[in-house]
Motif scaffolding. Structure first.
Motif, PDB file in Angstrom:
ATOM      1  N   THR A 358      36.505  45.569  36.285  1.00  0.00           N
ATOM      2  CA  THR A 358      36.735  46.453  37.546  1.00  0.00           C
ATOM      3  C   THR A 358      37.352  45.221  38.508  1.00  0.00           C
ATOM      4  O   THR A 358      37.332  44.175  38.216  1.00  0.00           O
ATOM      5  CB  THR A 358      35.553  46.926  37.981  1.00  0.00           C
ATOM      6  OG1 THR A 358      35.988  47.469  39.476  1.00  0.00           O
ATOM      7  CG2 THR A 358      34.398  45.683  38.408  1.00  0.00           C
ATOM      8  N   THR A 359      37.980  45.801  39.487  1.00  0.00           N
ATOM      9  CA  THR A 359      38.851  44.959  40.506  1.00  0.00           C
ATOM     10  C   THR A 359      38.779  45.602  41.992  1.00  0.00           C
ATOM     11  O   THR A 359      38.525  46.733  42.059  1.00  0.00           O
ATOM     12  CB  THR A 359      40.324  45.016  40.271  1.00  0.00           C
ATOM     13  OG1 THR A 359      40.734  46.233  40.244  1.00  0.00           O
ATOM     14  CG2 THR A 359      40.464  44.184  39.039  1.00  0.00           C
ATOM     15  N   ARG A 360      38.752  44.683  42.800  1.00  0.00           N
ATOM     16  CA  ARG A 360      38.643  44.826  44.118  1.00  0.00           C
ATOM     17  C   ARG A 360      39.444  44.086  44.998  1.00  0.00           C
ATOM     18  O   ARG A 360      39.450  42.999  45.129  1.00  0.00           O
ATOM     19  CB  ARG A 360      37.419  44.716  44.838  1.00  0.00           C
ATOM     20  CG  ARG A 360      36.473  46.028  44.351  1.00  0.00           C
ATOM     21  CD  ARG A 360      36.578  47.327  45.148  1.00  0.00           C
ATOM     22  NE  ARG A 360      35.727  48.457  44.662  1.00  0.00           N
ATOM     23  CZ  ARG A 360      35.752  49.961  45.225  1.00  0.00           C
ATOM     24  NH1 ARG A 360      36.774  50.010  46.088  1.00  0.00           N
ATOM     25  NH2 ARG A 360      34.939  50.590  44.756  1.00  0.00           N
ATOM     26  N   PRO A 363      45.158  41.039  42.579  1.00  0.00           N
ATOM     27  CA  PRO A 363      46.669  41.197  42.143  1.00  0.00           C
ATOM     28  C   PRO A 363      46.979  41.980  40.929  1.00  0.00           C
ATOM     29  O   PRO A 363      47.708  42.509  40.781  1.00  0.00           O
ATOM     30  CB  PRO A 363      47.213  39.699  42.267  1.00  0.00           C
ATOM     31  CG  PRO A 363      46.156  38.950  42.023  1.00  0.00           C
ATOM     32  CD  PRO A 363      44.872  39.592  42.824  1.00  0.00           C
ATOM     33  N   LEU A 364      46.004  41.872  39.878  1.00  0.00           N
ATOM     34  CA  LEU A 364      46.079  42.310  38.618  1.00  0.00           C
ATOM     35  C   LEU A 364      45.192  43.529  38.617  1.00  0.00           C
ATOM     36  O   LEU A 364      43.826  43.729  39.127  1.00  0.00           O
ATOM     37  CB  LEU A 364      45.818  41.209  37.654  1.00  0.00           C
ATOM     38  CG  LEU A 364      46.744  40.200  37.578  1.00  0.00           C
ATOM     39  CD1 LEU A 364      46.261  39.242  36.382  1.00  0.00           C
ATOM     40  CD2 LEU A 364      48.048  40.429  37.337  1.00  0.00           C
ATOM     41  N   SER A 365      45.516  44.852  37.804  1.00  0.00           N
ATOM     42  CA  SER A 365      44.970  45.826  37.598  1.00  0.00           C
ATOM     43  C   SER A 365      43.918  45.559  36.438  1.00  0.00           C
ATOM     44  O   SER A 365      44.145  44.483  35.721  1.00  0.00           O
ATOM     45  CB  SER A 365      45.771  47.075  37.245  1.00  0.00           C
ATOM     46  OG  SER A 365      46.329  46.816  35.864  1.00  0.00           O
ATOM     47  N   GLU A 368      45.798  45.110  33.231  1.00  0.00           N
ATOM     48  CA  GLU A 368      46.660  43.782  33.001  1.00  0.00           C
ATOM     49  C   GLU A 368      45.787  42.583  32.788  1.00  0.00           C
ATOM     50  O   GLU A 368      46.105  41.658  32.012  1.00  0.00           O
ATOM     51  CB  GLU A 368      47.307  43.469  34.430  1.00  0.00           C
ATOM     52  CG  GLU A 368      48.672  44.681  34.746  1.00  0.00           C
ATOM     53  CD  GLU A 368      49.051  44.650  35.897  1.00  0.00           C
ATOM     54  OE1 GLU A 368      50.200  44.632  36.193  1.00  0.00           O
ATOM     55  OE2 GLU A 368      48.215  44.119  37.111  1.00  0.00           O
ATOM     56  N   ILE A 369      44.368  42.771  33.364  1.00  0.00           N
ATOM     57  CA  ILE A 369      43.315  41.615  32.986  1.00  0.00           C
ATOM     58  C   ILE A 369      43.081  41.803  31.535  1.00  0.00           C
ATOM     59  O   ILE A 369      43.064  40.654  30.980  1.00  0.00           O
ATOM     60  CB  ILE A 369      42.360  41.943  33.862  1.00  0.00           C
ATOM     61  CG1 ILE A 369      42.503  41.464  35.522  1.00  0.00           C
ATOM     62  CG2 ILE A 369      41.233  40.857  33.520  1.00  0.00           C
ATOM     63  CD1 ILE A 369      41.476  41.827  36.492  1.00  0.00           C
ATOM     64  N   LYS A 370      43.053  42.914  31.103  1.00  0.00           N
ATOM     65  CA  LYS A 370      42.467  43.300  29.787  1.00  0.00           C
ATOM     66  C   LYS A 370      43.628  42.609  28.627  1.00  0.00           C
ATOM     67  O   LYS A 370      43.313  42.025  27.720  1.00  0.00           O
ATOM     68  CB  LYS A 370      42.062  44.547  29.399  1.00  0.00           C
ATOM     69  CG  LYS A 370      41.037  44.865  29.642  1.00  0.00           C
ATOM     70  CD  LYS A 370      40.442  46.174  29.317  1.00  0.00           C
ATOM     71  CE  LYS A 370      41.001  47.350  30.328  1.00  0.00           C
ATOM     72  NZ  LYS A 370      40.692  48.804  30.091  1.00  0.00           N
ATOM     73  N   CYS A 386      38.389  39.966  42.296  1.00  0.00           N
ATOM     74  CA  CYS A 386      38.385  40.054  43.692  1.00  0.00           C
ATOM     75  C   CYS A 386      38.802  39.127  44.410  1.00  0.00           C
ATOM     76  O   CYS A 386      39.166  37.814  43.844  1.00  0.00           O
ATOM     77  CB  CYS A 386      36.946  40.270  43.973  1.00  0.00           C
ATOM     78  SG  CYS A 386      35.918  39.002  43.642  1.00  0.00           S
ATOM     79  N   SER A 387      39.020  39.182  45.634  1.00  0.00           N
ATOM     80  CA  SER A 387      39.609  38.230  46.503  1.00  0.00           C
ATOM     81  C   SER A 387      38.517  37.832  47.752  1.00  0.00           C
ATOM     82  O   SER A 387      37.894  38.552  48.209  1.00  0.00           O
ATOM     83  CB  SER A 387      40.874  38.667  47.066  1.00  0.00           C
ATOM     84  OG  SER A 387      41.717  39.105  46.480  1.00  0.00           O
ATOM     85  N   GLY A 388      38.582  36.585  47.532  1.00  0.00           N
ATOM     86  CA  GLY A 388      37.642  35.781  48.690  1.00  0.00           C
ATOM     87  C   GLY A 388      38.563  35.798  49.948  1.00  0.00           C
ATOM     88  O   GLY A 388      39.815  36.455  50.215  1.00  0.00           O
ATOM     89  N   ILE A 389      38.159  34.787  50.818  1.00  0.00           N
ATOM     90  CA  ILE A 389      38.829  34.381  52.306  1.00  0.00           C
ATOM     91  C   ILE A 389      40.281  33.940  51.912  1.00  0.00           C
ATOM     92  O   ILE A 389      41.311  34.239  52.276  1.00  0.00           O
ATOM     93  CB  ILE A 389      38.083  33.612  53.288  1.00  0.00           C
ATOM     94  CG1 ILE A 389      36.548  34.445  53.369  1.00  0.00           C
ATOM     95  CG2 ILE A 389      38.586  33.454  54.355  1.00  0.00           C
ATOM     96  CD1 ILE A 389      35.768  33.446  54.049  1.00  0.00           C
ATOM     97  N   ASP A 390      40.212  32.809  51.001  1.00  0.00           N
ATOM     98  CA  ASP A 390      41.224  32.153  50.725  1.00  0.00           C
ATOM     99  C   ASP A 390      41.509  31.933  49.143  1.00  0.00           C
ATOM    100  O   ASP A 390      42.089  30.997  48.848  1.00  0.00           O
ATOM    101  CB  ASP A 390      41.495  30.664  51.439  1.00  0.00           C
ATOM    102  CG  ASP A 390      40.387  30.033  51.317  1.00  0.00           C
ATOM    103  OD1 ASP A 390      39.276  30.177  50.557  1.00  0.00           O
ATOM    104  OD2 ASP A 390      40.140  29.142  52.115  1.00  0.00           O
ATOM    105  N   LYS A 391      40.988  32.742  48.186  1.00  0.00           N
ATOM    106  CA  LYS A 391      40.791  32.205  46.961  1.00  0.00           C
ATOM    107  C   LYS A 391      40.601  33.582  46.066  1.00  0.00           C
ATOM    108  O   LYS A 391      40.063  34.683  46.396  1.00  0.00           O
ATOM    109  CB  LYS A 391      39.712  31.368  46.583  1.00  0.00           C
ATOM    110  CG  LYS A 391      39.982  30.720  45.164  1.00  0.00           C
ATOM    111  CD  LYS A 391      38.797  29.601  45.187  1.00  0.00           C
ATOM    112  CE  LYS A 391      39.061  29.023  43.611  1.00  0.00           C
ATOM    113  NZ  LYS A 391      38.009  27.940  43.365  1.00  0.00           N
TER     114      LYS A 391
END
Length: 404
Positions: A358-360, A363-365, A368-370, A386-391
């Protein structure tokens, strides 16, 4: 359009055939014969399809003998039994005088039937006489005796100088070309134009709308909204409900409700004014990650949910939350972090390389990750992008099962 003469469907042998052949391939049925027990196979196939849908959406209708199902679009647009039951319980809490109610856009009559359990009298209104006849027949099968039926438009019915204790309206959200509409002013009837007249006839109105509707835009168009309910079933957003109470002068409460198959309800409420002014801290993923349910996300309680459960947020645009210790009974999914930024060796240890991805705000769906890591759907573990503040993060995690 398929026209239904519901009376021809009440033949005992035909009803037995429909019940016993619920799993049949309906396309093969249509091709195999023109008529069975005197009715067209097209009509029979339609009833079998409707019965299949009702098994989970309308279990009481499914269990009741000689129920007739309407055209597919009417069944699709009708409330489920679970959401109608929720509305009934909501009205018990919010409407004290329950002598007379009216359903101005009654359709298949699911909500009407549930209202009839708590009001002394209910008026069913729909100008589709074929649909009205089906609903009336079904209500009789279900044992309702306090519903009156009116083959008229909502506008015609409301023009009468009658007062109701409660008015319910679920305006049509499709145009003449069956295209879906999501703006209140585009629906039929136009509830924005009609609201002043409705408030002359009652103190309490409940408007059901599409879950795609912009809540804040609707609040700018509607008067005296006391409560907004975002209603989901098994984490799928089904309805928005705007409860109007005449002369309500305080900002509305927004309720996010998720009805689960186990009959449990996840309930969270907040005020939009508090949400807009709140401040929430951010952090990298800690020991536990939380994903709010669909109702909370649709309601926009992105900061209020963090404040309620003392959580930090991964980033402004990533609606995932984290904590160092487990928060019980979070309204959504809770995950225990196994590892941040797993590598190829970690994926190699996963049985059959099966994992739920799962993604939130990543950049990859999931697909695409699988593909990138040669993973397959399934298994017990989760991979959260997922995306953090700068990572950007990939998080290997396991789902924590909620206590009943």
């Amino acid at each position: 359009m398929l026209h239904l003469n519901y009376k021809e469907l009440l033949n005992a042998d035909l009803q037995k055939y429909i019940s016993e052949n619920e799993a049949i391939d309906v396309q093969s049925l249509i091709l195999k014969a023109e008529k069975i027990h005197g009715s067209s196979t097209t009509l029979i196939a339609h009833q079998i399809t409707g019965r299949r849908k009702a098994k989970y959406k309308l279990p009481t209708w499914y269990r009741t003998p000689q129920i007739v199902y309407p055209p597919s679009l009417n069944l699709e647009q009708s409330s489920s039994e679970a959401t109608a039951e929720y509305k009934k319980q909501f009205l018990i809490r919010h409407v004290s005088n329950r002598a007379k109610a009216i359903d101005l856009t009654a359709g298949f009559g699911i909500d009407t039937f549930c209202f009839s359990k708590i009001f002394n009298r209910v008026d069913y209104v729909d100008r589709n006489e074929e649909l009205l006849a089906i609903a009336q027949h079904n209500h009789q099968q279900l044992g309702a005796t306090n519903i009156s039926y009116h083959p008229r438009s909502a506008e015609e019915m409301i023009s009468e100088s009658t007062h109701w204790d409660f008015i319910y309206i679920d305006p049509s959200r499709r145009d003449e070309q069956a295209k879906k509409l999501v703006r209140l002013t585009d629906t039929q009837p136009n509830v924005v134009e009609l609201q002043t007249t409705l408030l002359e006839k009652t103190d309490h109105i409940l408007i059901k709308t599409s879950p795609l509707l912009d809540i804040q835009a609707a609040l700018r168009e509607l008067k005296f909204v006391k409560t907004v309910t975002v209603l989901s079933v098994d984490n799928e957003c089904k309805e928005l409900l705007f409860f109007i109470s005449r002369n309500s002068d305080s900002p509305p409460t927004i309720e996010a409700v998720n009805i689960e198959s186990s009959s449990q309800h996840q309930h969270f409420e907040f005020k939009w004014e508090v949400e807009t002014e709140a401040s929430v801290p951010f952090s990298d993923p800690l020991n536990f990650i939380y994903e709010p349910n669909a109702s909370i996300l649709k309601a926009g309680a992105f900061k209020s949910i963090a404040l309620k459960f003392s959580l930090t947020k991964l980033s402004k645009s990533t609606h995932l939350y984290t904590s160092s210790h487990l928060i019980e009974n979070f309204p959504g999914r809770s995950f225990k972090v196994i590892k941040l930024q797993p590598d190829a060796s970690d994926f190699a240890t996963i049985p059959q390389r099966q994992i739920n991805v799962t993604t939130r705000n990543y950049p990859l769906s999931p697909e695409e990750i699988k593909k990138k890591y040669k993973l397959k759907d399934g298994g017990e573990q989760f991979l959260i992008g997922c995306s953090g503040i700068d990572k950007k993060y990939l998080v290997l995690a396991e789902l924590i099962k909620q206590r009943p």
